[in-house]
Motif scaffolding. Structure first.
Motif, short mmCIF file in Angstrom:
data_model
loop_
_atom_site.label_atom_id
_atom_site.label_comp_id
_atom_site.label_asym_id
_atom_site.label_seq_id
_atom_site.Cartn_x
_atom_site.Cartn_y
_atom_site.Cartn_z
N ALA A 1 0.83 -1.21 0.00
CA ALA A 1 0.00 0.00 0.00
C ALA A 1 0.86 1.26 0.00
CB ALA A 1 -0.93 -0.01 1.21
N ARG A 2 1.99 1.22 0.70
CA ARG A 2 2.89 2.37 0.73
C ARG A 2 3.52 2.60 -0.64
NH1 ARG A 2 6.34 1.62 6.41
NH2 ARG A 2 4.53 1.20 7.77
N PHE A 3 3.94 1.53 -1.27
CA PHE A 3 4.51 1.66 -2.61
C PHE A 3 3.47 2.22 -3.58
CE2 PHE A 3 7.44 -1.76 -1.06
CZ PHE A 3 8.63 -1.06 -1.24
N ARG A 4 2.25 1.73 -3.48
CA ARG A 4 1.20 2.21 -4.38
C ARG A 4 0.90 3.68 -4.17
NH1 ARG A 4 -3.47 0.16 -3.28
NH2 ARG A 4 -3.00 -1.32 -1.60
N ALA A 5 0.98 4.13 -2.92
CA ALA A 5 0.68 5.54 -2.62
C ALA A 5 1.67 6.48 -3.29
CB ALA A 5 0.69 5.75 -1.11
N HIS A 6 2.89 6.01 -3.55
CA HIS A 6 3.92 6.86 -4.15
C HIS A 6 4.09 6.60 -5.65
CE1 HIS A 6 4.99 7.03 0.18
NE2 HIS A 6 5.38 8.26 -0.12
N SER A 7 3.23 5.77 -6.21
CA SER A 7 3.36 5.44 -7.63
C SER A 7 2.91 6.60 -8.51
CB SER A 7 2.53 4.20 -7.95
OG SER A 7 2.51 3.96 -9.34
N LYS A 8 3.60 6.77 -9.63
CA LYS A 8 3.22 7.77 -10.62
C LYS A 8 2.15 7.24 -11.58
CE LYS A 8 7.83 9.90 -10.69
NZ LYS A 8 9.01 10.22 -11.54
N TYR A 9 1.83 5.95 -11.45
CA TYR A 9 0.91 5.33 -12.39
C TYR A 9 -0.32 4.76 -11.67
CZ TYR A 9 4.90 5.61 -15.53
OH TYR A 9 5.95 6.05 -16.28
N GLN A 10 -0.84 5.52 -10.74
CA GLN A 10 -2.03 5.07 -10.03
C GLN A 10 -3.23 5.14 -10.96
OE1 GLN A 10 -2.54 6.42 -5.87
NE2 GLN A 10 -0.70 7.65 -6.20
N PRO A 11 -4.12 4.16 -10.89
CA PRO A 11 -5.31 4.18 -11.74
C PRO A 11 -6.23 5.30 -11.32
CG PRO A 11 -5.48 2.42 -10.14
CD PRO A 11 -4.09 2.98 -10.01
N PRO A 12 -7.03 5.84 -12.27
CA PRO A 12 -7.99 6.89 -11.93
C PRO A 12 -8.99 6.40 -10.90
CG PRO A 12 -7.79 6.63 -14.32
CD PRO A 12 -7.08 5.48 -13.70
N ARG A 13 -9.33 7.25 -9.98
CA ARG A 13 -10.34 6.90 -8.97
C ARG A 13 -11.71 6.90 -9.62
NH1 ARG A 13 -8.61 10.32 -3.54
NH2 ARG A 13 -6.55 9.33 -3.27
N ARG A 14 -12.49 5.87 -9.22
CA ARG A 14 -13.85 5.77 -9.80
C ARG A 14 -14.83 6.53 -8.93
NH1 ARG A 14 -14.11 -0.59 -11.73
NH2 ARG A 14 -12.33 -0.49 -13.11
#
Length: 497
Positions: free
Chosen positions: A484-497
């Motif tokens: 979850a921490r890695f995902r929070a800092h990702s530049k390629y997060q999916p758009p929020r629905r």
């Protein structure tokens, strides 16, 4: 297996919401001769797609199974084409007057073609649909395999093997797209496991067929047997219907004489997306790099065994004949089947429980990777010290079972994790980066196997491989805890629905 899934999420994206042929028109440029009423009709097609009779999700079950069976067999065929050549290396060196390492390039160039070919084939399937890509690529694949079978020298053989790898490359990424077209999300883990069985089994059964073909008919029959399998692909693909949503609606618009141009993004734009972004994500996203490194290494060790098994089993104390030297791969094949069953059972027991509770995260996809991938070092160490000490042949063969389990239990949830982490927009690029890494390592590993096993011996060479896999064993556990921490800092997060 593989550049397995480059096309998958493009197709998933296509089937999960309005693709909007019309939106593409408005975004890229609408044909000015198209009337507003035409646009309204296409809009209505989009809205009615979930219940549309041409939507593959609404087809009869037998029809959906058939459209899954074609790419499954194609995936089996191309990976079979990699490994069926392995037992013929010694005969090729004699017949075509070349060194062992040059003959081994017949495996490597084919594998490189499978790894990098999807950069071209994936966007073509988006533009023209799945069916015609299957048909055209399989026909070219047959042509190039025929050239390899008739090759008068090693240069011609390597040329046609490399072209065959490129021609057959749509089998894996486009198959992933077909899976997303036809299979619902609820059954995705089941479908993923079944789709992955075929290419892994192709890799494992190729040496079995290749050994018998080379011993009794000559090395050229490794290519003729591959040609027969490819011919079945063509025959199976002929009655197929199109499964890709954009292609279906585009064909419908053409039949009704709607004058749309630019229904799809330009191929050159898609080529940039399929070549640049995967490399960027591979080296900037921790999840993509770490899981790609781990799964690529495990896959490459499987390919290393194409050269290692003949070295081990055709020498004392085993002294298998050429035809029997491929049979130990049946242990790994059985492990692959058990691994697929494990992935399905774990998904049903643990992941689906979180889905029902509404707290499922991408990290919950990693259960089978955490526990199943332990089989990789277990299998390697067992093989090292049983074959290295000359223990009865059944023990190193059985060592292939946990190794096969570990390979499938690692790769399947890795792909699902990247799909859930990056969403439809970026998952395809993440999986493409994984595929490039996997096939690059897989192409290189067989080239140094003979020298490595000659210098270090079977026990220590395989122990070294097992030790490296042991170092990577923590990767799924780390991402399960800190993902979850890695995902929070990702530049390629999916758009929020």
């Amino acid at each position: 297996m593989t550049q397995v899934h480059v096309d998958e999420q493009r197709a998933s994206d296509a089937s999960s919401g309005p693709l909007a042929l019309v939106d593409d028109e408005r975004r890229i440029g609408t044909d000015r001769s198209t009337s507003p009423s035409d646009l309204e009709i296409v809009d209505s097609w989009e809205l009615k797609w979930p219940t549309d009779s041409e939507n593959p999700h609404n087809w009869a079950i037998w029809k959906r199974i058939y459209h899954v069976a074609v790419p499954v067999w194609y995936g089996f065929t191309v990976t079979f084409g990699i490994s069926v050549f392995a037992p013929s290396v010694s005969d090729v060196t004699t017949d075509l007057d070349c060194s062992r390492i040059v003959a081994l390039l017949g495996i490597s160039v084919f594998t490189f073609g499978l790894g990098f070919g999807p950069i071209i084939s994936a966007p073509l399937s988006e533009r023209f649909g799945r069916k015609y890509v299957y048909l055209v690529s399989a026909i070219f694949f047959m042509f190039f395999i025929t050239g390899a079978a008739l090759a008068p020298n090693i240069g011609v053989l390597l040329l046609f093997r490399s072209l065959a790898g490129i021609a057959g490359s749509p089998a894996l990424p486009v198959a992933a797209g077909t899976k997303a077209d036809v299979i619902t999300r609820k059954s995705m883990a089941l479908a993923m496991s079944l789709f992955m069985i075929a290419p892994y089994l192709g890799s494992c059964l190729g040496p079995v067929v290749g050994g018998f073909a080379t011993q009794y008919k000559g090395w050229r029959w490794t290519q003729w047997s591959l040609l027969i399998a490819a011919g079945i692909v063509v025959l199976m693909a002929l009655p197929m219907k199109e499964t890709y949503k954009r292609a279906i609606l585009r064909n419908r618009a053409i039949k009704q004489r709607f004058r749309f141009r630019n229904l799809f993004p330009p191929v050159e734009n898609t080529l940039i997306q399929t070549s640049v972004r995967p490399i960027r994500m591979l080296f900037t996203e921790p999840a993509v790099f770490c899981f790609s490194l781990y799964s690529a290494y495990a896959f490459a060790v499987l390919f290393l065994f194409f050269a290692a098994f003949p070295f081990v089993f055709q020498r004392p104390p085993y002294t298998f004949s050429l035809s029997y030297a491929g049979l130990p791969f049946l242990g790994t094949a059985f492990g692959v089947l058990l691994g697929a069953a494990a992935v399905i059972l774990i998904d049903r027991k643990w992941y689906q429980k979180h889905v029902r509770n509404g707290d499922a995260t991408p990290e919950h996809r990693l259960y089978s990777a955490m526990y199943g991938s332990i089989g990789i070092p277990v299998g390697l160490f067992l093989f090292a010290w049983s074959a290295g000490k000359g223990v009865h042949w059944s023990v190193p063969v059985v060592a292939g079972v946990p190794f096969g389990i570990g390979n499938l239990c690692l790769f399947a949830p890795t792909v699902l994790y990247m799909i859930d982490t990056y969403g439809p927009m970026y998952a395809a690029s993440a999986i493409a980066g994984n595929g490039i890494f996997r096939y690059t390592l897989a192409a290189v590993f067989p080239l140094f196997t003979f020298e490595m096993y000659t210098t270090m011996g079977t026990a220590w060479a395989t122990t070294f491989l097992g030790g490296l896999s042991l170092l990577m064993l923590a990767i799924p556990f780390v991402f399960f805890k800190f993902g979850a921490r890695f995902r929070a800092h990702s530049k390629y997060q999916p758009p929020r629905r």
